[in-house]
Design a protein around this motif. Structure first.
Motif, PDB file in Angstrom:
ATOM      1  N   GLU A   1       8.063  32.324  23.354  1.00 18.14           N
ATOM      2  CA  GLU A   1       7.671  33.336  23.120  1.00 18.14           C
ATOM      3  C   GLU A   1       6.781  34.954  23.881  1.00 18.14           C
TER       4      GLU A   1
ATOM      5  N   ARG B   1       9.103  39.382  16.131  1.00 20.65           N
ATOM      6  CA  ARG B   1       8.899  38.620  15.344  1.00 20.65           C
ATOM      7  C   ARG B   1      10.551  37.966  15.430  1.00 20.65           C
TER       8      ARG B   1
ATOM      9  N   TRP C   1       9.345  36.085  10.139  1.00 16.67           N
ATOM     10  CA  TRP C   1       9.901  37.489  10.083  1.00 16.67           C
ATOM     11  C   TRP C   1      10.770  37.560   9.289  1.00 16.67           C
TER      12      TRP C   1
END
Ligand code: HEM
Length: 138
Positions: free
Chosen positions: A16, A56, A68
């Motif tokens: 991330e 996302r 998402w």
């Protein structure tokens, strides 16, 4: 036969924080570099939500969390709402290639594959300003 699944590109590039930094570099370029003024102009004033959305999307696309994708329309349908000309698709693909190149730590094999696949996707979204024989004549 008990082969473990190979790590996803998401895991291999660092997950991330790396994906978020990439999405932020992309929208920083769109905001700051006049070469992308056309693309900037069709986005909302506040780029906060799309910075988050792109993070996302890319996370799921790279094999990470798929929130998402579970949320709604596919990326191609979502973009039918925007007038995407060949020039705007090129701006998007170029900005993304620059944002990817801006990460010195990214494995270049993954970075090149991402830039190529996302560039194809952006050009596949062109829905405006392409004149083909019959429709141009009509
Ligand atoms: C591979 C290509 C592309 C990807 C992966 C992508 C991704 C995204 C994502 C994730 C969002 C946020 C949507 C959401 O989360 O609800 C978004 C919004 C948007 N995209 Fe793209 N995009 C691509 C290409 C393009 C191109 C070529 C254009 C050029 C016109 C474009 C214009 C927009 C606009 C105008 C928005 C809405 C922005 C806003 O409301 O401020 N995108 N895109």
């Amino acid at each position: 036969m008990n082969a473990a699944a190979p790590p996803s590109p998401y895991a291999r590039i660092g997950g991330e924080p790396v994906v978020r930094a990439l999405a932020n570099r992309f929208y920083d370029l769109i905001e700051q570099d006049p070469s992308y003024a056309g693309l900037r102009a069709i986005h909302a004033a506040d780029l906060g939500p799309v910075r988050h959305g792109l993070t996302r999307f890319l996370s799921g696309w790279l094999g990470g969390p798929r929130d998402w994708f579970e949320r709604g329309p596919c990326i191609m349908s979502l973009h039918r709402a925007f007038p995407i000309t060949p020039a705007l698709a090129d701006q998007w693909a170029t900005a993304m290639a620059c944002a990817i190149a801006g990460d010195d730590m990214l494995d270049p094999r993954i970075g090149d594959a991402m830039a190529e696949a996302l560039g194809h996707m952006a050009r596949g979204m062109i829905n405006f300003g392409l004149q083909t024989g019959d429709s141009a004549a009509a």
